[in-house]
Design an enzyme around this catalytic site. Structure first.
Site, mmCIF file in Angstrom:
data_model
loop_
_atom_site.group_PDB
_atom_site.id
_atom_site.type_symbol
_atom_site.label_atom_id
_atom_site.label_comp_id
_atom_site.label_asym_id
_atom_site.label_seq_id
_atom_site.Cartn_x
_atom_site.Cartn_y
_atom_site.Cartn_z
ATOM 1 N N LYS A 1 0.821 -1.209 0.000
ATOM 2 C CA LYS A 1 0.000 0.000 0.000
ATOM 3 C C LYS A 1 0.863 1.270 0.000
ATOM 4 C CE LYS A 1 -1.998 -2.049 3.446
ATOM 5 N NZ LYS A 1 -1.633 -3.448 3.193
ATOM 6 N N ILE A 2 1.889 1.290 0.860
ATOM 7 C CA ILE A 2 2.708 2.512 0.951
ATOM 8 C C ILE A 2 3.625 2.634 -0.271
ATOM 9 C CG2 ILE A 2 4.483 3.714 2.312
ATOM 10 C CD1 ILE A 2 3.230 2.343 4.823
ATOM 11 N N THR B 1 11.626 4.242 5.428
ATOM 12 C CA THR B 1 10.509 4.563 6.338
ATOM 13 C C THR B 1 9.759 3.284 6.713
ATOM 14 O OG1 THR B 1 8.950 4.985 4.536
ATOM 15 C CG2 THR B 1 10.188 6.881 5.347
ATOM 16 N N SER B 2 10.399 2.109 6.498
ATOM 17 C CA SER B 2 9.687 0.847 6.780
ATOM 18 C C SER B 2 9.984 0.374 8.201
ATOM 19 C CB SER B 2 10.021 -0.207 5.731
ATOM 20 O OG SER B 2 11.396 -0.539 5.749
ATOM 21 N N ARG B 3 11.063 -0.374 8.388
ATOM 22 C CA ARG B 3 11.514 -0.758 9.727
ATOM 23 C C ARG B 3 13.034 -0.668 9.734
ATOM 24 N NH1 ARG B 3 7.166 0.157 11.225
ATOM 25 N NH2 ARG B 3 5.658 -1.201 12.276
ATOM 26 N N ASP C 1 13.234 7.304 8.776
ATOM 27 C CA ASP C 1 12.186 7.562 9.766
ATOM 28 C C ASP C 1 12.172 6.442 10.801
ATOM 29 O OD1 ASP C 1 9.939 9.051 10.784
ATOM 30 O OD2 ASP C 1 8.620 7.468 10.033
ATOM 31 N N GLU D 1 15.748 1.812 17.568
ATOM 32 C CA GLU D 1 14.930 2.983 17.919
ATOM 33 C C GLU D 1 14.169 2.805 19.230
ATOM 34 O OE1 GLU D 1 12.269 3.024 14.416
ATOM 35 O OE2 GLU D 1 10.621 2.682 15.800
ATOM 36 N N HIS E 1 10.325 8.153 13.653
ATOM 37 C CA HIS E 1 9.164 7.286 13.391
ATOM 38 C C HIS E 1 7.862 8.082 13.443
ATOM 39 C CE1 HIS E 1 8.047 2.778 13.405
ATOM 40 N NE2 HIS E 1 7.110 3.469 12.800
ATOM 41 N N GLN E 2 7.779 9.080 12.575
ATOM 42 C CA GLN E 2 6.592 9.930 12.579
ATOM 43 C C GLN E 2 5.798 9.849 11.279
ATOM 44 O OE1 GLN E 2 8.902 13.942 12.658
ATOM 45 N NE2 GLN E 2 7.075 14.431 11.512
ATOM 46 N N PHE F 1 3.590 7.896 10.317
ATOM 47 C CA PHE F 1 2.160 7.590 10.520
ATOM 48 C C PHE F 1 1.424 8.754 11.189
ATOM 49 C CE2 PHE F 1 1.787 7.242 15.157
ATOM 50 C CZ PHE F 1 3.123 7.324 15.504
HETATM 51 P P1 NAD Z 1 2.026 -3.895 2.806
HETATM 52 O O1 NAD Z 1 1.859 -5.204 3.499
HETATM 53 O O2 NAD Z 1 0.853 -3.313 2.084
HETATM 54 O O3 NAD Z 1 3.237 -3.979 1.745
HETATM 55 C C1 NAD Z 1 4.443 -4.614 1.993
HETATM 56 C C2 NAD Z 1 4.983 -5.118 0.648
HETATM 57 O O4 NAD Z 1 6.306 -5.595 0.851
HETATM 58 C C3 NAD Z 1 4.158 -6.300 0.072
HETATM 59 O O5 NAD Z 1 3.794 -6.021 -1.263
HETATM 60 C C4 NAD Z 1 5.119 -7.470 0.158
HETATM 61 O O6 NAD Z 1 4.950 -8.428 -0.894
HETATM 62 C C5 NAD Z 1 6.459 -6.738 0.042
HETATM 63 N N1 NAD Z 1 7.599 -7.553 0.464
HETATM 64 C C6 NAD Z 1 7.633 -8.606 1.326
HETATM 65 N N2 NAD Z 1 8.878 -9.117 1.369
HETATM 66 C C7 NAD Z 1 9.643 -8.386 0.517
HETATM 67 C C8 NAD Z 1 11.007 -8.437 0.115
HETATM 68 N N3 NAD Z 1 11.831 -9.377 0.591
HETATM 69 N N4 NAD Z 1 11.453 -7.526 -0.776
HETATM 70 C C9 NAD Z 1 10.614 -6.591 -1.290
HETATM 71 N N5 NAD Z 1 9.309 -6.501 -0.956
HETATM 72 C C10 NAD Z 1 8.825 -7.383 -0.055
HETATM 73 O O7 NAD Z 1 2.554 -2.881 3.901
HETATM 74 P P2 NAD Z 1 2.499 -1.279 3.871
HETATM 75 O O8 NAD Z 1 1.254 -0.821 4.537
HETATM 76 O O9 NAD Z 1 2.823 -0.781 2.504
HETATM 77 O O10 NAD Z 1 3.697 -0.954 4.891
HETATM 78 C C11 NAD Z 1 5.039 -1.264 4.549
HETATM 79 C C12 NAD Z 1 5.888 -1.195 5.793
HETATM 80 O O11 NAD Z 1 5.986 0.166 6.219
HETATM 81 C C13 NAD Z 1 5.264 -1.908 7.006
HETATM 82 O O12 NAD Z 1 5.561 -3.276 7.046
HETATM 83 C C14 NAD Z 1 5.850 -1.178 8.162
HETATM 84 O O13 NAD Z 1 7.020 -1.857 8.564
HETATM 85 C C15 NAD Z 1 6.200 0.194 7.598
HETATM 86 N N6 NAD Z 1 5.404 1.273 8.184
HETATM 87 C C16 NAD Z 1 6.056 2.364 8.671
HETATM 88 C C17 NAD Z 1 5.341 3.410 9.212
HETATM 89 C C18 NAD Z 1 6.008 4.659 9.725
HETATM 90 O O14 NAD Z 1 5.406 5.418 10.496
HETATM 91 N N7 NAD Z 1 7.245 4.935 9.330
HETATM 92 C C19 NAD Z 1 3.944 3.346 9.260
HETATM 93 C C20 NAD Z 1 3.312 2.235 8.726
HETATM 94 C C21 NAD Z 1 4.042 1.205 8.187
#
Ligand code: NAD
Length: 336
Positions: free
Chosen positions: A156-157, A234-236, A260, A265, A297-298, A300
């Site tokens: 989604k992101i 901005t993922s983990r 982020d 953290e 981590h902001q 969201f």
């Molecule tokens: P999502 O589940 O919609 O998308 C994750 C995508 O990553 C999926 O399409 C999946 O197939 C893909 N993926 C899995 N393994 C992979 C790999 N080895 N290589 C490449 N792609 C791979 O999740 P989302 O809602 O888009 O969120 C993504 C990430 O962002 C979350 O898992 C979370 O860790 C992080 N996040 C961060 C914040 C923030 O405040 N910074 C907020 C929300 C989420």
């Protein structure tokens, strides 16, 4: 239900209380400031459920304590669930639920904010202008239009970021083990990860943290990248090997770094530590680079996202109370 809410800040209270009131105030939310871990898990004794956030530690020891106190449900106020030992939860009969989607635009727009700020050196210009320094040396940027943008993880992101970067005029390359056919409609195309790393001017990480993605960006991956690449996470935090990234910054291979999230953290983010000595030497080193921009981590943290997180959290609680199942349960099958 009586719910022990951990890692509570004032904003959590106001959004959760409002969502609970809209649902008929059927839950009693008991707020705790500390993070959830083995040493704080007993605070939940007497509650029916626990509500946890990204840096709460739902490891085996914590889960065993919750289970001993008869708890059956943990609702996460997050999408990611890398902080939960799902195997231990299953063995203890503890249901884990999350917020699978709340506002991809919040994190996507924050990602783009980091890209633009780093490119145009807004963080440096802001400080200079306030000191009466209007010199431009050191502030040279580049046009985003015409550059190659690499997105790792097109959920989604990632897809939302890809659309925005296409609108800026970038060529969009993507890598995801589960490709989304909609990417082509946005004008992007999937390539193997090594090709993405080698061709992208800007690389942005949007995959979850799993055993496969831990240190996905390590020294080997960095070696493949273009000199001067911009890396955004901005993922983990642990998706990148921070020490390898610091080596990349020192050599100049990485030209820009926007974060982020950070591997360690949990000991830093979401707290005001401004009058304390920073004990994390790796984080302290990151702060010394002029081409590194870090937020705590902001991504969201928008009104829309916090409203949606609170509403889904309350809906998970209500559903579990009424049917014995939360709406968005997390299972070990989702790990692979
Ligand atoms: P999502 O589940 O919609 O998308 C994750 C995508 O990553 C999926 O399409 C999946 O197939 C893909 N993926 C899995 N393994 C992979 C790999 N080895 N290589 C490449 N792609 C791979 O999740 P989302 O809602 O888009 O969120 C993504 C990430 O962002 C979350 O898992 C979370 O860790 C992080 N996040 C961060 C914040 C923030 O405040 N910074 C907020 C929300 C989420």
């Amino acid at each position: 239900m009586d719910v022990a809410v951990y890692s509570t800040k004032s904003y959590d209270r106001s959004f959760l209380d409002a969502a609970n009131a809209r649902d008929g105030a059927r839950h009693r939310l008991i707020y705790f400031e500390p993070r959830l871990g083995p040493d704080t898990a007993t605070l939940a004794a007497g509650s029916n459920a626990v509500c946890a956030f990204v840096n709460d530690r739902l490891e085996r020891a914590t889960i065993a304590i919750l289970s001993r106190h008869g708890l059956k449900l943990v609702v996460l106020r997050s999408t990611g669930f890398n902080n939960v030992d799902l195997t231990a939860a299953r063995q203890c009969g503890l249901t884990i639920a999350r917020v699978p989607a709340y506002s991809p635009e919040a994190v996507a727009e924050h990602t783009v904010a980091l890209i633009l700020a780093l490119d145009h050196k807004i963080h440096r210009a802001y400080a200079r202008v306030r000191e009466g320094n209007f010199a431009l040396d050191g502030l040279l940027g580049f046009n985003i239009a015409g550059r190659t943008f690499g997105v790792v993880g097109t959920g989604k992101i990632g897809m939302t970021v890809a659309r925005i970067m296409r609108a800026f005029g970038c060529t969009v390359l993507a890598y995801d083990p589960k490709p989304d056919p909609d990417l082509q409609a946005t004008g992007g195309r999937y390539v193997p990860l090594p090709d993405l790393l080698a061709q992208a001017d800007i690389i942005s990480l949007h995959c979850p943290l799993t055993p496969e993605t831990r240190h996905l960006i390590d020294s080997r991956a960095i070696k493949r990248m273009k000199p001067g690449v911009m890396l955004i996470n901005t993922s983990r935090g642990a998706v990148i090997d921070t020490k390898a990234v610091i080596a990349g910054l020192k050599s100049g291979k990485i030209g820009y770094l926007g974060l982020d999230v950070y591997e360690e953290e949990g000991d830093l983010f979401f707290e005001d530590l401004s009058d304390q000595v920073l004990e994390d030497d790796v984080f302290a080193r990151l702060l010394t680079f002029p081409n590194v921009l870090i937020t705590g981590h902001q991504g969201f943290f928008t009104t829309e996202a916090l409203t949606a997180i609170a509403e889904t959290t309350i809906a998970n609680l209500t559903s579990f109370e009424e049917t014995g199942r939360a709406i968005y349960e997390v299972s070990t099958d989702m790990l692979g």
